[in-house]
Design a protein around this motif. Structure first.
Motif, PDB file in Angstrom:
ATOM      1  N   TYR A  22       5.051   4.569  19.614  1.00  0.00           N
ATOM      2  CA  TYR A  22       5.067   4.733  18.159  1.00  0.00           C
ATOM      3  C   TYR A  22       3.780   5.441  17.739  1.00  0.00           C
ATOM      4  O   TYR A  22       3.784   6.647  17.539  1.00  0.00           O
ATOM      5  CB  TYR A  22       5.238   3.357  17.505  1.00  0.00           C
ATOM      6  CG  TYR A  22       5.411   3.379  15.994  1.00  0.00           C
ATOM      7  CD1 TYR A  22       6.172   4.354  15.372  1.00  0.00           C
ATOM      8  CD2 TYR A  22       4.806   2.407  15.197  1.00  0.00           C
ATOM      9  CE1 TYR A  22       6.332   4.377  13.990  1.00  0.00           C
ATOM     10  CE2 TYR A  22       4.962   2.416  13.819  1.00  0.00           C
ATOM     11  CZ  TYR A  22       5.724   3.408  13.214  1.00  0.00           C
ATOM     12  OH  TYR A  22       5.875   3.416  11.848  1.00  0.00           O
ATOM     13  N   TYR A  23       2.695   4.684  17.694  1.00  0.00           N
ATOM     14  CA  TYR A  23       1.436   5.278  17.244  1.00  0.00           C
ATOM     15  C   TYR A  23       0.340   5.153  18.293  1.00  0.00           C
ATOM     16  O   TYR A  23       0.294   4.185  19.055  1.00  0.00           O
ATOM     17  CB  TYR A  23       0.939   4.534  15.991  1.00  0.00           C
ATOM     18  CG  TYR A  23       1.649   4.865  14.696  1.00  0.00           C
ATOM     19  CD1 TYR A  23       2.280   6.093  14.492  1.00  0.00           C
ATOM     20  CD2 TYR A  23       1.648   3.938  13.660  1.00  0.00           C
ATOM     21  CE1 TYR A  23       2.898   6.374  13.278  1.00  0.00           C
ATOM     22  CE2 TYR A  23       2.267   4.219  12.450  1.00  0.00           C
ATOM     23  CZ  TYR A  23       2.893   5.446  12.264  1.00  0.00           C
ATOM     24  OH  TYR A  23       3.495   5.720  11.061  1.00  0.00           O
TER      25      TYR A  23
ATOM     26  N   LYS B  95       0.083   6.570   6.717  1.00  0.00           N
ATOM     27  CA  LYS B  95      -0.930   6.874   7.722  1.00  0.00           C
ATOM     28  C   LYS B  95      -0.929   8.394   7.937  1.00  0.00           C
ATOM     29  O   LYS B  95       0.078   9.053   7.695  1.00  0.00           O
ATOM     30  CB  LYS B  95      -0.611   6.132   9.007  1.00  0.00           C
ATOM     31  CG  LYS B  95      -0.558   4.621   8.736  1.00  0.00           C
ATOM     32  CD  LYS B  95      -0.621   3.771   9.969  1.00  0.00           C
ATOM     33  CE  LYS B  95      -0.076   2.373   9.714  1.00  0.00           C
ATOM     34  NZ  LYS B  95      -0.801   1.603   8.673  1.00  0.00           N
TER      35      LYS B  95
ATOM     36  N   ILE C 256       7.296  -6.126   6.488  1.00  0.00           N
ATOM     37  CA  ILE C 256       6.617  -6.171   7.787  1.00  0.00           C
ATOM     38  C   ILE C 256       5.885  -7.501   7.899  1.00  0.00           C
ATOM     39  O   ILE C 256       5.052  -7.824   7.047  1.00  0.00           O
ATOM     40  CB  ILE C 256       5.601  -5.010   7.901  1.00  0.00           C
ATOM     41  CG1 ILE C 256       6.304  -3.665   7.684  1.00  0.00           C
ATOM     42  CG2 ILE C 256       4.887  -5.056   9.244  1.00  0.00           C
ATOM     43  CD1 ILE C 256       5.345  -2.485   7.538  1.00  0.00           C
TER      44      ILE C 256
ATOM     45  N   GLU D 102      -5.923   6.061   9.857  1.00  0.00           N
ATOM     46  CA  GLU D 102      -5.631   5.439   8.575  1.00  0.00           C
ATOM     47  C   GLU D 102      -6.751   5.772   7.612  1.00  0.00           C
ATOM     48  O   GLU D 102      -7.916   5.491   7.881  1.00  0.00           O
ATOM     49  CB  GLU D 102      -5.498   3.926   8.754  1.00  0.00           C
ATOM     50  CG  GLU D 102      -4.805   3.302   7.584  1.00  0.00           C
ATOM     51  CD  GLU D 102      -4.040   2.031   7.932  1.00  0.00           C
ATOM     52  OE1 GLU D 102      -3.892   1.720   9.120  1.00  0.00           O
ATOM     53  OE2 GLU D 102      -3.619   1.371   6.989  1.00  0.00           O
TER      54      GLU D 102
ATOM     55  N   LEU E  56       3.520  -5.418   3.658  1.00  0.00           N
ATOM     56  CA  LEU E  56       3.067  -6.144   4.831  1.00  0.00           C
ATOM     57  C   LEU E  56       2.693  -7.569   4.411  1.00  0.00           C
ATOM     58  O   LEU E  56       1.941  -7.744   3.448  1.00  0.00           O
ATOM     59  CB  LEU E  56       1.848  -5.374   5.351  1.00  0.00           C
ATOM     60  CG  LEU E  56       1.367  -5.578   6.760  1.00  0.00           C
ATOM     61  CD1 LEU E  56       0.857  -4.255   7.301  1.00  0.00           C
ATOM     62  CD2 LEU E  56       0.247  -6.581   6.754  1.00  0.00           C
TER      63      LEU E  56
ATOM     64  N   ARG F  51       7.400  -0.112   1.668  1.00  0.00           N
ATOM     65  CA  ARG F  51       7.228  -1.198   2.629  1.00  0.00           C
ATOM     66  C   ARG F  51       6.017  -2.062   2.299  1.00  0.00           C
ATOM     67  O   ARG F  51       4.981  -1.551   1.899  1.00  0.00           O
ATOM     68  CB  ARG F  51       7.106  -0.650   4.048  1.00  0.00           C
ATOM     69  CG  ARG F  51       6.153   0.537   4.200  1.00  0.00           C
ATOM     70  CD  ARG F  51       6.717   1.520   5.238  1.00  0.00           C
ATOM     71  NE  ARG F  51       5.754   2.488   5.753  1.00  0.00           N
ATOM     72  CZ  ARG F  51       5.505   3.672   5.183  1.00  0.00           C
ATOM     73  NH1 ARG F  51       6.073   3.996   4.049  1.00  0.00           N
ATOM     74  NH2 ARG F  51       4.656   4.516   5.744  1.00  0.00           N
TER      75      ARG F  51
ATOM     76  N   ARG G  62      10.405  -5.863  10.074  1.00  0.00           N
ATOM     77  CA  ARG G  62       9.564  -5.394  11.175  1.00  0.00           C
ATOM     78  C   ARG G  62       8.524  -6.469  11.498  1.00  0.00           C
ATOM     79  O   ARG G  62       8.042  -7.144  10.600  1.00  0.00           O
ATOM     80  CB  ARG G  62       8.848  -4.105  10.746  1.00  0.00           C
ATOM     81  CG  ARG G  62       8.201  -3.409  11.917  1.00  0.00           C
ATOM     82  CD  ARG G  62       7.238  -2.301  11.580  1.00  0.00           C
ATOM     83  NE  ARG G  62       7.530  -1.402  10.493  1.00  0.00           N
ATOM     84  CZ  ARG G  62       6.709  -0.391  10.173  1.00  0.00           C
ATOM     85  NH1 ARG G  62       5.620  -0.158  10.873  1.00  0.00           N
ATOM     86  NH2 ARG G  62       6.986   0.401   9.146  1.00  0.00           N
TER      87      ARG G  62
ATOM     88  N   LYS H 195       0.829  -1.192   0.000  1.00  0.00           N
ATOM     89  CA  LYS H 195       0.000   0.000   0.000  1.00  0.00           C
ATOM     90  C   LYS H 195       0.873   1.256   0.000  1.00  0.00           C
ATOM     91  O   LYS H 195       0.549   2.237  -0.633  1.00  0.00           O
ATOM     92  CB  LYS H 195      -0.838  -0.049   1.273  1.00  0.00           C
ATOM     93  CG  LYS H 195      -2.050   0.816   1.273  1.00  0.00           C
ATOM     94  CD  LYS H 195      -3.031   0.235   2.271  1.00  0.00           C
ATOM     95  CE  LYS H 195      -3.600   1.267   3.185  1.00  0.00           C
ATOM     96  NZ  LYS H 195      -4.488   0.686   4.182  1.00  0.00           N
ATOM     97  N   TYR H 196       1.974   1.204   0.750  1.00  0.00           N
ATOM     98  CA  TYR H 196       2.879   2.338   0.847  1.00  0.00           C
ATOM     99  C   TYR H 196       4.129   2.031   0.028  1.00  0.00           C
ATOM    100  O   TYR H 196       4.526   0.878  -0.106  1.00  0.00           O
ATOM    101  CB  TYR H 196       3.227   2.617   2.306  1.00  0.00           C
ATOM    102  CG  TYR H 196       2.024   2.831   3.193  1.00  0.00           C
ATOM    103  CD1 TYR H 196       0.869   3.440   2.691  1.00  0.00           C
ATOM    104  CD2 TYR H 196       2.021   2.406   4.516  1.00  0.00           C
ATOM    105  CE1 TYR H 196      -0.243   3.640   3.486  1.00  0.00           C
ATOM    106  CE2 TYR H 196       0.906   2.601   5.325  1.00  0.00           C
ATOM    107  CZ  TYR H 196      -0.226   3.217   4.804  1.00  0.00           C
ATOM    108  OH  TYR H 196      -1.316   3.399   5.601  1.00  0.00           O
TER     109      TYR H 196
HETATM  110  C1  PLP Z   1       0.346   0.470   8.699  1.00  0.00           C
HETATM  111  C2  PLP Z   1       0.830  -0.176   7.495  1.00  0.00           C
HETATM  112  C3  PLP Z   1       2.182  -0.156   7.155  1.00  0.00           C
HETATM  113  C4  PLP Z   1       3.224   0.504   8.027  1.00  0.00           C
HETATM  114  O1  PLP Z   1       3.095   1.881   8.079  1.00  0.00           O
HETATM  115  P1  PLP Z   1       4.104   2.702   9.027  1.00  0.00           P
HETATM  116  O2  PLP Z   1       3.531   4.066   9.049  1.00  0.00           O
HETATM  117  O3  PLP Z   1       5.451   2.607   8.420  1.00  0.00           O
HETATM  118  O4  PLP Z   1       4.063   2.042  10.373  1.00  0.00           O
HETATM  119  C5  PLP Z   1       2.560  -0.758   5.975  1.00  0.00           C
HETATM  120  N1  PLP Z   1       1.677  -1.348   5.158  1.00  0.00           N
HETATM  121  C6  PLP Z   1       0.364  -1.381   5.447  1.00  0.00           C
HETATM  122  C7  PLP Z   1      -0.573  -2.046   4.510  1.00  0.00           C
HETATM  123  C8  PLP Z   1      -0.105  -0.807   6.639  1.00  0.00           C
HETATM  124  O5  PLP Z   1      -1.407  -0.880   6.937  1.00  0.00           O
END
Ligand code: PLP
Ligand code: SF4
Length: 334
Positions: A280-281, A330, A160, A323, A112, A110, A191, A106-107
């Protein structure tokens, strides 16, 4: 003080503790000396997302208190049947970022991986309560596709491990998965998002954590919503994670009736810090169906954070985030 009447679970293996978790309201009430009629329970909610809570976590609940903040996180309440406009099953629109089963990209940098379909505890506010894990988890058979995807995306620098809870998987499974990920040159960071060191700290205390060493500075993000979730075993588990080289952070969800007041937040942040966990959050709850009773408004979240800022040292402050689907990260509110 919480009375400890049955401590036989303390000598069990973490695998047994996963299996012996409480799965029905009657047993939970018995353990907590509560009368089921004092609680407003929903079988509709129970059918949708079964009750699941392991004994070490139950042992930290206060006996006889139907409003215990740990209990409220796991109890299938009749309030889950209340529907509120804007609460949906997939509030994050994750299904749009799911190029192959078990992988969410999504980002930009990184990804997941949903390593396991299961969790050690069922948190009622969780957006994953509607997630179709059976057809969407990164089991061994999907590794070749996952690894090919990671290889073909040089913009990725972090993987992650999430879930479900990735630490439900065995150490040997995690060892072979993380070794394969570490062999991809552009992936520099590992992570792990997990609640297991909190709800069954024996998962960490009884394990060889050498698989963490596939990466130089792995990050473990725990999920603790209330200071009372942290006991001596959790603190010891955090110490072991840090001794194994991990950076340990906490993300919490701001939940109405559980931690949406200044005292509980101050206590949570201070207790985490004293146990070696950095903030963190602090998430506003996702707008997921069945969680109307946990919702906290953005205005209330901001007000609370302003008060926390005035009372806590800067390094103890989490970022208040929400989110929102479609965003590149985020959203930080404060
Ligand atoms: C929350 C999330 C992340 C990690 O986001 P960070 O802001 O780096 O903690 C990565 N991928 C997805 C799909 C997420 O929901
Ligand atoms: S994914 Fe995390 S928050 Fe959701 S039910 Fe599992 S342990 Fe709880």
């Amino acid at each position: 003080m919480i009375q400890q009447t049955d401590i036989s679970w303390q000598t069990q293996s973490w695998q047994t503790l996963l299996q012996s978790a409480i799965r029905d309201v009657r047993s939970l009430c018995e353990a907590l000396q509560l009368d089921p009629s004092d609680l407003s329970i929903s079988s509709v909610a129970e059918n949708e997302f079964p009750l699941l809570v392991p004994l070490p976590f139950v042992s930290r609940m206060e006996k006889g208190n139907p409003l215990d903040p740990l209990l409220l996180q796991v109890l299938n309440s009749s309030q889950e049947e209340v529907n509120l406009d804007g609460l949906v099953e997939d509030p994050l629109e994750e299904s749009e970022h799911n190029p192959i089963p078990g992988l969410l990209h999504k980002y930009y940098n990184r990804v997941l991986l949903t390593v396991t379909p299961s969790c050690a505890i069922h948190c009622r506010y969780c957006f994953r309560r509607h997630f179709d894990y059976d057809s969407n988890n990164a089991g061994r058979s999907s590794w070749p596709r996952l690894l090919r995807y990671l290889n073909e995306h040089p913009e990725l620098d972090e993987v992650i491990l999430s879930g479900g809870d990735p630490l439900v998987a065995s150490d040997s499974y995690l060892q072979s998965l993380t070794e394969k990920i570490a062999a991809i040159k552009h992936i520099r960071q590992l992570r792990i998002h997990t609640r297991l060191p909190v709800v069954i700290p024996q998962r960490i205390l009884q394990s060889d954590l050498s698989w963490l060493a596939s990466f130089t500075n792995p990050v473990v993000v725990l999920h603790i919503n209330h200071a009372r979730e942290i006991d001596a075993d959790v603190t010891l588990a955090v110490k072991r994670l840090k001794d194994a080289g991990a950076e340990v952070l906490n993300q919490a969800v701001l939940l109405k009736g559980i931690n949406d007041n200044l005292d509980d937040q101050l206590d949570l942040q201070r207790t985490c810090f004293e146990s070696g966990i950095m903030p963190y959050y602090l998430h506003l709850p996702d707008r997921v169906k069945g969680t109307a009773h946990f919702q906290v408004t953005e205005a209330r979240g901001r007000e609370l954070m302003e008060n926390m800022k005035a009372r806590l040292s800067g390094y103890m402050l989490p970022n208040l985030v929400v989110e929102q689907p479609g965003n590149t990260s985020k959203t930080r509110l404060i």
